[in-house]
Scaffold this active site. Sequence first.
Site, short mmCIF file in Angstrom:
data_model
loop_
_atom_site.label_atom_id
_atom_site.label_comp_id
_atom_site.label_asym_id
_atom_site.label_seq_id
_atom_site.Cartn_x
_atom_site.Cartn_y
_atom_site.Cartn_z
N CYS A 1 85.78 51.06 -46.51
CA CYS A 1 86.81 51.53 -47.39
C CYS A 1 88.02 50.28 -47.08
O CYS A 1 88.37 50.18 -45.94
CB CYS A 1 87.62 52.73 -47.55
N ARG B 1 96.80 65.00 -30.28
CA ARG B 1 98.10 64.72 -30.68
C ARG B 1 98.91 66.22 -30.83
O ARG B 1 99.98 66.22 -30.78
CB ARG B 1 97.96 64.30 -32.30
N TYR B 2 98.10 66.93 -31.41
CA TYR B 2 98.52 68.50 -31.53
C TYR B 2 97.81 69.53 -30.27
O TYR B 2 96.89 69.25 -29.96
CB TYR B 2 98.08 69.08 -32.90
N CYS C 1 91.23 51.40 -45.21
CA CYS C 1 90.98 52.29 -44.33
C CYS C 1 92.08 52.32 -43.15
O CYS C 1 92.51 51.11 -42.66
CB CYS C 1 89.59 52.01 -43.49
N ASP D 1 101.26 60.86 -42.74
CA ASP D 1 101.03 60.53 -41.38
C ASP D 1 102.24 59.67 -41.03
O ASP D 1 102.25 58.59 -41.39
CB ASP D 1 99.84 59.91 -40.74
N ASP E 1 98.28 54.87 -45.48
CA ASP E 1 98.93 54.56 -44.19
C ASP E 1 99.50 52.96 -44.35
O ASP E 1 98.97 52.26 -44.93
CB ASP E 1 98.04 55.00 -43.15
N CYS F 1 80.72 53.27 -39.97
CA CYS F 1 80.67 54.13 -41.05
C CYS F 1 79.68 53.63 -42.21
O CYS F 1 79.02 52.28 -41.86
CB CYS F 1 82.04 53.84 -42.10
N LYS G 1 101.57 64.80 -38.98
CA LYS G 1 101.49 64.82 -40.43
C LYS G 1 102.90 65.52 -40.88
O LYS G 1 103.18 66.55 -40.39
CB LYS G 1 100.29 65.53 -40.84
N ARG H 1 94.21 71.16 -30.74
CA ARG H 1 93.22 70.48 -31.28
C ARG H 1 93.01 69.24 -30.86
O ARG H 1 93.95 68.48 -30.68
CB ARG H 1 93.04 70.42 -32.94
N ARG I 1 91.94 52.98 -40.19
CA ARG I 1 91.52 52.81 -38.90
C ARG I 1 90.73 51.37 -38.93
O ARG I 1 89.59 51.29 -38.15
CB ARG I 1 90.93 53.67 -38.31
S1 SF4 Z 1 88.47 55.56 -44.43
FE1 SF4 Z 1 87.92 54.24 -42.61
S2 SF4 Z 1 87.04 55.78 -41.09
FE2 SF4 Z 1 86.77 56.83 -43.12
S3 SF4 Z 1 84.62 56.19 -44.04
FE3 SF4 Z 1 86.56 54.40 -44.93
S4 SF4 Z 1 86.12 52.84 -43.49
FE4 SF4 Z 1 85.29 54.68 -42.35
#
Ligand code: SF4
Length: 353
Positions: free
Chosen positions: A111, A94-95, A114, A314, A277, A107, A321, A98, A116
Amino acid sequence: MGVSLTSQTLRTPADLLDAGLIAEADLAGVAAVAERYAVAISPAMAALIDPADSADPIARQFIPDPRELMHLPEERADPIGDLTHSPLEGIVHRYPDRVLLKAVHVCPVYCRFCFRREMVGPEGLGTLGPEALDKAFGYIASHSEIWEVILTGGDPLVLSPRRLQELMARLANIPHVKIVRFHTRVPVVEPERIDGALIEALKASGKTTYLAVHANHPRELTPEARAAIGRLADAGIALISQTVLLRGINDDADVLAELMRAFVELRVRPYYLHHPDLAPGTAHFRVPIAKGQALVKSLRGRISGLAQPTYILDIPGGHGKAVIEASTIRALGDGCYAVEDFRGVEHTYPPKD
Ligand code: SF4
């Protein structure tokens, strides 16, 4: 106050019921969410949850909530536009200087907020195979502007030390890469994984190694998590933090102050406070930006400069960002400004007297 201790990660609605984390009456609602989004609660996090507290900040982060199935029009499967900037599988560029290297999409916990969430989990984008990895490293090697490689995912620290060593050995051979950064929940949610073998693997590229520790509430920083973070710091790994601002979890100046101070005490430099997000089904976690700005402003006068995170958004669509702190400076014209101090009092700059 926790539930009955478990040595296994909880992965199904039945596991949550058996562990006493949800009631029988919640089972159907939780199961409907689990059909759509991955579920995992590590033993360390399950032990922290107080099921008697309906507002428990740890439970809210990990126990599925039927509101996750309410998707709003402004929400998107790829809220920060990873795919827009993905020249090949596993790489996000994206940048200019990096890249993200997403070797794995699983994971240790999932979460509920999340960003993603449509990519991670057992049904997610999976782990890069040998051919895809060859191409990803070929891309990094052939782009001399890449100064930093950020391993994210998923959580790169779910990889075995041997697998991580292999990845690091490949980065060691790319001279223009100077910094290797890991983004991970593991030191907090599975602190027992941070052992000598893993630490050696993290450092095996021979590059300067940074590790961003993801934690959202001070209660996550258990004695075991603190010890794991201490082992990383003692090994010379530079530590920074990342936190997501979450409604009902840490949208409170006292909670944020305690968390940021704890990071500093643990030799973790506060780095990012992410505005949540627009991931699908996460509206119940989002706070208004004005509230986030007020919270961050209140931290200025309250805690040391060392403990201040940068509040960022973001920009949806992959535009990167942006710092979204409330401005404390106002142009008055003729090169003069009004600058606000931490008490909210304005001063003229340059001073008139
Ligand atoms: S925020 Fe998403 S990518 Fe990060 S640990 Fe939690 S579930 Fe996994």
